[in-house]
Scaffold this motif. Structure first.
Motif, PDB file in Angstrom:
ATOM      1  N   UNK A 139       0.939  -1.253   0.048  1.00  0.00           N
ATOM      2  CA  UNK A 139       0.012  -0.029   0.067  1.00  0.00           C
ATOM      3  C   UNK A 139       0.886   1.194  -0.176  1.00  0.00           C
ATOM      4  N   UNK A 140       2.111   1.384   0.710  1.00  0.00           N
ATOM      5  CA  UNK A 140       2.757   2.473   0.898  1.00  0.00           C
ATOM      6  C   UNK A 140       3.597   2.654  -0.512  1.00  0.00           C
ATOM      7  N   UNK A 141       3.815   1.623  -1.037  1.00  0.00           N
ATOM      8  CA  UNK A 141       4.486   1.685  -2.532  1.00  0.00           C
ATOM      9  C   UNK A 141       3.721   2.255  -3.433  1.00  0.00           C
ATOM     10  N   UNK A 142       2.364   2.119  -3.241  1.00  0.00           N
ATOM     11  CA  UNK A 142       1.226   2.872  -4.082  1.00  0.00           C
ATOM     12  C   UNK A 142       0.889   4.155  -3.685  1.00  0.00           C
ATOM     13  N   UNK A 143       1.416   4.749  -2.752  1.00  0.00           N
ATOM     14  CA  UNK A 143       1.136   5.929  -2.350  1.00  0.00           C
ATOM     15  C   UNK A 143       0.395   6.289  -0.959  1.00  0.00           C
ATOM     16  N   UNK A 144      -0.027   5.029  -0.447  1.00  0.00           N
ATOM     17  CA  UNK A 144      -0.751   5.416   0.957  1.00  0.00           C
ATOM     18  C   UNK A 144       0.285   5.870   2.143  1.00  0.00           C
ATOM     19  N   UNK A 145      -0.441   6.900   2.664  1.00  0.00           N
ATOM     20  CA  UNK A 145       0.491   7.672   3.626  1.00  0.00           C
ATOM     21  C   UNK A 145       0.394   7.121   5.217  1.00  0.00           C
ATOM     22  N   UNK A 146       0.787   5.906   5.119  1.00  0.00           N
ATOM     23  CA  UNK A 146       1.118   5.034   6.442  1.00  0.00           C
ATOM     24  C   UNK A 146       2.138   5.507   7.070  1.00  0.00           C
ATOM     25  N   UNK A 147       2.427   5.948   8.248  1.00  0.00           N
ATOM     26  CA  UNK A 147       3.680   6.276   8.666  1.00  0.00           C
ATOM     27  C   UNK A 147       4.319   5.282   9.849  1.00  0.00           C
ATOM     28  N   UNK A 148       3.354   4.057  10.205  1.00  0.00           N
ATOM     29  CA  UNK A 148       3.941   3.602  11.309  1.00  0.00           C
ATOM     30  C   UNK A 148       2.970   2.068  11.391  1.00  0.00           C
ATOM     31  N   UNK A 149       3.764   1.206  12.110  1.00  0.00           N
ATOM     32  CA  UNK A 149       2.989   0.011  12.582  1.00  0.00           C
ATOM     33  C   UNK A 149       3.501  -0.539  13.890  1.00  0.00           C
ATOM     34  N   UNK A 150       2.404  -0.615  14.785  1.00  0.00           N
ATOM     35  CA  UNK A 150       2.330  -1.059  16.154  1.00  0.00           C
ATOM     36  C   UNK A 150       1.912  -2.361  16.241  1.00  0.00           C
ATOM     37  N   UNK A 151       2.952  -3.234  16.850  1.00  0.00           N
ATOM     38  CA  UNK A 151       2.230  -4.816  17.021  1.00  0.00           C
ATOM     39  C   UNK A 151       1.667  -4.633  18.160  1.00  0.00           C
ATOM     40  N   UNK A 152       0.701  -5.578  18.542  1.00  0.00           N
ATOM     41  CA  UNK A 152       0.075  -5.951  19.551  1.00  0.00           C
ATOM     42  C   UNK A 152       0.437  -7.368  19.929  1.00  0.00           C
ATOM     43  N   UNK A 153       1.092  -7.735  20.796  1.00  0.00           N
ATOM     44  CA  UNK A 153       1.864  -6.886  21.778  1.00  0.00           C
ATOM     45  C   UNK A 153       3.194  -7.585  22.139  1.00  0.00           C
ATOM     46  N   UNK A 154       4.053  -6.643  22.746  1.00  0.00           N
ATOM     47  CA  UNK A 154       5.258  -6.927  23.133  1.00  0.00           C
ATOM     48  C   UNK A 154       5.302  -8.320  23.839  1.00  0.00           C
ATOM     49  N   UNK A 155       4.775  -8.085  25.055  1.00  0.00           N
ATOM     50  CA  UNK A 155       4.552  -9.115  25.941  1.00  0.00           C
ATOM     51  C   UNK A 155       2.963  -9.612  25.931  1.00  0.00           C
ATOM     52  N   UNK A 165      -6.052 -15.926  28.755  1.00  0.00           N
ATOM     53  CA  UNK A 165      -6.494 -17.081  28.146  1.00  0.00           C
ATOM     54  C   UNK A 165      -5.906 -16.942  26.611  1.00  0.00           C
ATOM     55  N   UNK A 166      -6.172 -15.932  26.006  1.00  0.00           N
ATOM     56  CA  UNK A 166      -5.424 -15.699  24.648  1.00  0.00           C
ATOM     57  C   UNK A 166      -3.940 -15.001  24.601  1.00  0.00           C
ATOM     58  N   UNK A 167      -2.925 -15.441  24.288  1.00  0.00           N
ATOM     59  CA  UNK A 167      -1.533 -14.758  24.301  1.00  0.00           C
ATOM     60  C   UNK A 167      -1.506 -14.034  22.871  1.00  0.00           C
ATOM     61  N   UNK A 168      -0.821 -12.758  23.211  1.00  0.00           N
ATOM     62  CA  UNK A 168      -0.661 -12.045  22.023  1.00  0.00           C
ATOM     63  C   UNK A 168       0.749 -11.515  22.019  1.00  0.00           C
ATOM     64  N   UNK A 169       1.609 -11.922  22.875  1.00  0.00           N
ATOM     65  CA  UNK A 169       3.023 -11.488  22.944  1.00  0.00           C
ATOM     66  C   UNK A 169       3.995 -11.992  22.165  1.00  0.00           C
ATOM     67  N   UNK A 170       5.030 -11.293  21.633  1.00  0.00           N
ATOM     68  CA  UNK A 170       6.305 -12.038  21.283  1.00  0.00           C
ATOM     69  C   UNK A 170       6.972 -12.317  22.529  1.00  0.00           C
ATOM     70  N   UNK A 171       6.676 -12.057  23.727  1.00  0.00           N
ATOM     71  CA  UNK A 171       7.459 -12.706  24.700  1.00  0.00           C
ATOM     72  C   UNK A 171       6.389 -13.308  25.791  1.00  0.00           C
ATOM     73  N   UNK A 172       6.570 -14.595  26.202  1.00  0.00           N
ATOM     74  CA  UNK A 172       5.549 -15.302  26.791  1.00  0.00           C
ATOM     75  C   UNK A 172       5.838 -15.090  28.452  1.00  0.00           C
ATOM     76  N   UNK A 173       4.878 -15.002  29.120  1.00  0.00           N
ATOM     77  CA  UNK A 173       4.761 -14.586  30.537  1.00  0.00           C
ATOM     78  C   UNK A 173       4.054 -15.931  31.386  1.00  0.00           C
ATOM     79  N   UNK A 174       4.944 -16.419  31.729  1.00  0.00           N
ATOM     80  CA  UNK A 174       4.417 -17.725  32.746  1.00  0.00           C
ATOM     81  C   UNK A 174       3.508 -17.126  34.032  1.00  0.00           C
TER      82      UNK A 174
END
Length: 207
Positions: A139-155, A165-174
């Motif tokens: 999309x950005x290569x076709x001119x869309x004005x997106x300035x960033x991407x934030x992942x949900x979530x770090x942990x 119940x559902x884990x979203x992180x790149x880092x697992x918490x026991x």
């Protein structure tokens, strides 16, 4: 849209000075939380006029046969929606600056994907992020004005609806007394993505 709001008696009835304030203080950028699409179709039945207004007066939910699912959340996986959003903003909203403020993959029972070293092999999360970023870059290569991407979530994080119940992180918490943490496979992949600034995945992952 404003005419529709007035017709349904949900217009916020601004004063002239309110509209002047809005006109001279427009937003700097738009933040979008994006996880899954909501598909709709024209309603098949007459709306009950005695029922209080709801947007579903104008549509009903459409369930696409054969859609790819994240069954842990009951959400459809459709990465191209990020491209569709980008093009819609470009064509209809003067290509306002925007960014993805949330996007990610929540899964139940991730411990079942642990290897012998205790590392969660979350290839499904790598695929999800990779596909979405693929379409965002397109999309950005076709001119869309997106300035960033934030992942949900770090942990992994607590949800007010389902705790851990559902884990979203790149880092697992026991959930032990120490709240010990381990990097999932996706964490190493995402670190490489940041360091190299290259999205390097097999072609089949983009299909």
């Amino acid at each position: 849209f404003l005419e529709l709001c007035q017709k349904q008696s949900i217009y916020f009835d601004p004063a002239t000075e309110d509209l002047e304030t809005i006109q001279h203080h427009t937003v700097d950028f738009l933040g979008i939380n994006q996880y899954y699409p909501k598909r709709v179709r024209a309603p098949r039945y007459q709306w009950n006029e005695e029922t209080p207004f709801h947007p579903e007066r104008y549509y009903e939910v459409f369930d696409l046969h054969g859609k790819k699912m994240n069954n842990s959340r009951g959400w459809e996986i459709y990465p191209k929606i990020i491209y569709d959003i980008a093009m819609y903003l470009k064509e209809n909203y003067h290509n306002i600056p925007w960014l993805i403020t949330e996007n990610g993959m929540g899964r139940e029972y991730e411990e079942q994907y642990m290897d012998e070293k205790g590392i969660v092999q979350d290839d499904y999360r790598i695929e999800f992020i990779g596909q979405h970023l693929h379409y965002l870059i397109k999309a950005t290569e076709e001119g869309a004005n997106c300035e960033g991407y934030m992942l949900w979530a770090f942990t992994d994080c607590v949800s007010p609806m389902n705790a851990f119940k559902n884990r979203y992180g790149l880092v697992r918490i026991e959930l032990n007394d120490e709240r010990s943490r381990t990097l999932k496979k996706s964490a190493s992949w995402y670190q490489t993505l940041i360091d190299k600034r290259e999205l390097d995945l097999p072609d089949e992952i983009y299909k």
